[in-house]
Design an enzyme around this catalytic site. Sequence first.
Site, mmCIF file in Angstrom:
data_model
loop_
_atom_site.group_PDB
_atom_site.id
_atom_site.type_symbol
_atom_site.label_atom_id
_atom_site.label_comp_id
_atom_site.label_asym_id
_atom_site.label_seq_id
_atom_site.Cartn_x
_atom_site.Cartn_y
_atom_site.Cartn_z
ATOM 1 N N TYR A 173 0.832 -1.205 0.000
ATOM 2 C CA TYR A 173 0.000 0.000 0.000
ATOM 3 C C TYR A 173 0.866 1.254 0.000
ATOM 4 O O TYR A 173 0.454 2.307 -0.501
ATOM 5 C CB TYR A 173 -0.949 -0.025 1.200
ATOM 6 C CG TYR A 173 -2.193 0.799 0.999
ATOM 7 C CD1 TYR A 173 -3.031 0.581 -0.097
ATOM 8 C CD2 TYR A 173 -2.556 1.788 1.899
ATOM 9 C CE1 TYR A 173 -4.187 1.331 -0.279
ATOM 10 C CE2 TYR A 173 -3.705 2.534 1.729
ATOM 11 C CZ TYR A 173 -4.511 2.308 0.638
ATOM 12 O OH TYR A 173 -5.659 3.054 0.460
ATOM 13 N N LYS A 180 -3.255 8.347 3.004
ATOM 14 C CA LYS A 180 -4.473 8.142 3.793
ATOM 15 C C LYS A 180 -4.281 8.617 5.236
ATOM 16 O O LYS A 180 -5.226 9.120 5.862
ATOM 17 C CB LYS A 180 -4.881 6.668 3.775
ATOM 18 C CG LYS A 180 -5.396 6.184 2.434
ATOM 19 C CD LYS A 180 -6.650 6.924 1.985
ATOM 20 C CE LYS A 180 -7.268 6.289 0.751
ATOM 21 N NZ LYS A 180 -8.444 7.047 0.254
#
Length: 273
Positions: A173, A180
């Site tokens: 990720y 995020k």
Amino acid sequence: MNQVLEEAPAEQSLVPNLLKGKTGLVLGVANKWSIAWAIAQSLSKAGMRLAFTYQGERLQKNVSSLAETLGPDVPLYPCDVTDEQQIKDLFKSVANDFDGLDCVIHSMAFAKREELAGEFLNTSKEGYLMAQEISAYSLTAVCREALPLMENRGGGSIVTLTYYGGEKVVPNYNVMGVAKAALEMSVRYLAEDLGPRNIRINAISAGPIKTLAASGVSGFSNITEVMKEKAPLRRNIEAAEVGDTALFLVSPLSRGITGEVLHVDAGYHIKGF
């Protein structure tokens, strides 16, 4: 005796007319599998009048065909969130079609595919800044331009989408996880700024769902299998569950909630491994 709440048919809302007379803008629909589209369906079924943004001619066709299923004359606006003038122009256009906005759905995220594999250590400066601009900063830029339209309504609710990879390390990720994390902190600071104006802002941390964006994460199928095995509910989630959570967050039912990251992940985030 415990009572079981029966699920409403897919074409119906659990709370019909809850949002009747309300207006909303949805950013981030790409196709019918988009989480943003699932949210739009939940809001529309509850009576909200919606408008959508799109980026590029190809996505315009996708979004237009989906919007037509909600009824006639659904406004569509072009917007590339890397161009602040386009964001300004977007809300000028919205102001011509609506006398105000009750909610904004921000479902925007992007990172180069090559940044979502290997070591985070090798993240390029260009890739890092791009992920931050689109996935995190765009929320602040959108909130700033939406503010006058929401004040016209006496307040409102903004919802953005995040993921567990912004809290913990998720393989591959990488730069998106960092973006995020920035997005979630932005929600808290924006909640402080917007609260006195009676505008709430919250994030939904959705479990892994098979979307176009998720397909760019290497090993995504492994993530869904682990969640199914480890999450307390022993299953993955559906986009419609995120949609109904967004419905709650933009409705008066959540009027005392702001600055929150609400997990919709079958309970996965509570586990320690």
